[in-house]
Design an enzyme around this catalytic site. Sequence first.
Site, PDB file in Angstrom:
ATOM      1  N   ALA A  57       3.669  -5.877   2.127  1.00 32.35           N
ATOM      2  CA  ALA A  57       4.770  -6.682   1.588  1.00 32.35           C
ATOM      3  C   ALA A  57       5.113  -6.218   0.176  1.00 32.35           C
ATOM      4  O   ALA A  57       4.221  -5.930  -0.614  1.00 32.35           O
ATOM      5  CB  ALA A  57       4.398  -8.157   1.592  1.00 32.35           C
ATOM      6  N   PRO A  58       6.392  -6.118  -0.155  1.00 30.44           N
ATOM      7  CA  PRO A  58       6.790  -5.583  -1.454  1.00 30.44           C
ATOM      8  C   PRO A  58       6.549  -6.574  -2.582  1.00 30.44           C
ATOM      9  O   PRO A  58       6.386  -7.769  -2.341  1.00 30.44           O
ATOM     10  CB  PRO A  58       8.291  -5.327  -1.284  1.00 30.44           C
ATOM     11  CG  PRO A  58       8.727  -6.308  -0.250  1.00 30.44           C
ATOM     12  CD  PRO A  58       7.554  -6.507   0.662  1.00 30.44           C
ATOM     13  N   GLY A  59       6.520  -6.082  -3.827  1.00 26.54           N
ATOM     14  CA  GLY A  59       6.585  -6.976  -4.972  1.00 26.54           C
ATOM     15  C   GLY A  59       5.334  -7.168  -5.786  1.00 26.54           C
ATOM     16  O   GLY A  59       4.678  -8.186  -5.666  1.00 26.54           O
ATOM     17  N   LYS A  68       2.484  -8.036  -8.449  1.00 25.89           N
ATOM     18  CA  LYS A  68       1.312  -8.877  -8.286  1.00 25.89           C
ATOM     19  C   LYS A  68       1.652 -10.314  -7.931  1.00 25.89           C
ATOM     20  O   LYS A  68       0.774 -11.109  -7.719  1.00 25.89           O
ATOM     21  CB  LYS A  68       0.402  -8.803  -9.507  1.00 25.89           C
ATOM     22  CG  LYS A  68       1.103  -8.823 -10.823  1.00 25.89           C
ATOM     23  CD  LYS A  68       0.104  -8.715 -11.957  1.00 25.89           C
ATOM     24  CE  LYS A  68       0.855  -8.710 -13.282  1.00 25.89           C
ATOM     25  NZ  LYS A  68       0.024  -8.923 -14.421  1.00 25.89           N
ATOM     26  N   ASP A  72      -5.691  -5.811  20.583  1.00 21.70           N
ATOM     27  CA  ASP A  72      -6.531  -5.349  21.685  1.00 21.70           C
ATOM     28  C   ASP A  72      -7.161  -3.989  21.367  1.00 21.70           C
ATOM     29  O   ASP A  72      -7.492  -3.239  22.265  1.00 21.70           O
ATOM     30  CB  ASP A  72      -5.720  -5.298  22.994  1.00 21.70           C
ATOM     31  CG  ASP A  72      -4.475  -4.424  22.868  1.00 21.70           C
ATOM     32  OD1 ASP A  72      -4.284  -3.795  21.801  1.00 21.70           O
ATOM     33  OD2 ASP A  72      -3.688  -4.375  23.828  1.00 21.70           O
ATOM     34  N   CYS A 106       0.164   1.706  -8.886  1.00 24.32           N
ATOM     35  CA  CYS A 106       1.221   2.149  -9.802  1.00 24.32           C
ATOM     36  C   CYS A 106       0.757   1.892 -11.238  1.00 24.32           C
ATOM     37  O   CYS A 106       1.506   1.418 -12.066  1.00 24.32           O
ATOM     38  CB  CYS A 106       2.543   1.464  -9.491  1.00 24.32           C
ATOM     39  SG  CYS A 106       2.488  -0.328  -9.494  1.00 24.32           S
TER      40      CYS A 106
END
Lengths: 254, 182
Positions: free
Chosen positions: A108-110, A112, A150, A213
Amino acid sequence: MDVLSRYEPLIDDFAAFEAACERPLPSVVRVNGIKATPGRARTALDAEGIEHEPCGWHPGLLELDTDHPGRTWGAFHGWLHGQEEVSALPATVCDPEPGERVWAACAAPGGKDRNLGRLSALRFNAERLGVTSMAVTNRDARNYSLNPFDFDEFDRALCDVPCSCEGTIRKNPDAPEQWSLGYLDEIASTQEAILRRAIQTTRPGGTVVYSTCTFAPEENEAVLDRALDREDCSSGRASASIRACGEPSGSIPT
Amino acid sequence: MSEPSDGLAENHGSRFDRLPATPAEREVAGRATREAVLDFWDERYGIDPSVFADYSFWEKGSRKLWAFRGAIDSPIAIESLGITFLRTRQEHWKPTTDAVQRFGRHATRNVLTLSREAARRFVAGEDQAIEWDGDWGYLIVAHDLAGEREPLGVGLYLHGELRSQIPKGRRRELEGVDVDEP
């Protein structure tokens, strides 16, 4: 404290480093190979009168002469996805083969901030880009269970972990204001737990890519050292020639 | 659409269930079958069933169908699996914008191709008067971009008017100057 001055003893030409941090980020998009070739995406940009320049090292990355890459036909059709040039690096190093299962541990982006909105942002982008081979789960990567599935191991894993984001200073000059040594300790233990879980869930001979980053060695080299000590794995070497608009090329050990 | 019938279970809103291949294998009342989904795309838009050969179809949420490239055990309780691609709640089934953008290139009928200016209005969410001799109902709306037809999304055509079905979050105001305006 000035966060970046910590690195003065580590960097040969510190003035050049500071100057690089102050240079604004160019507007870069990645061409989505599911929906378009770089050639067709560039023809569409030509038709809109938007100048574009390929970022040499990666055939799918284009630097655009617009502040609004999202307001293009290519973006609407999901041919283009706005991202920093360097964000294409972890996936390039991970380099999965068709048919392999890849765990993106922190997809999922964004930065902290953590909230459910990031999950809908992930789904929104995936659907716009036409990614039909992805399953999304919402659970803690540190003790991730493959229970719903599975299968019991991945071929590869990509840990683009939450971090102090020092490296985003070019688009977010205020990033260092929230910085503290206490946060480094806390986030480094989270990072180590995510990386170790990724190693545990990847098949023998598989590949795990760890990326941040941030410049902080506490979040990079130190995390890798501990994971290498404590898990059954070894470090590999990958090289990607990054030649961003007149900047020198380099290779990245993984 | 089939009515709920005795002895069949209800749909489960928090997990994905693979669609039954045929009505004979149906365990949930009213659930679409893989056969019916393939027939829908073929009959309405001329998309050959072979396009979906590598995809499995799933339901999560009431009458909301998903397409996943691959196979996995059913049921599975996760957030998402592939992309949403068809709504079957109403009498007329409605493809999603993302499904049309992903699979619409294979369509051979009920595709309405717009000029660039009309395409701009369509993706901004505007309804507009358009001449169209074909079927009414949900159409695949496209334009020509970079040398080929490219699907934009779904439009509802009724009484000489094309109603944009682009969801709010996907609408865009595209104002760039086109060098090669068709």
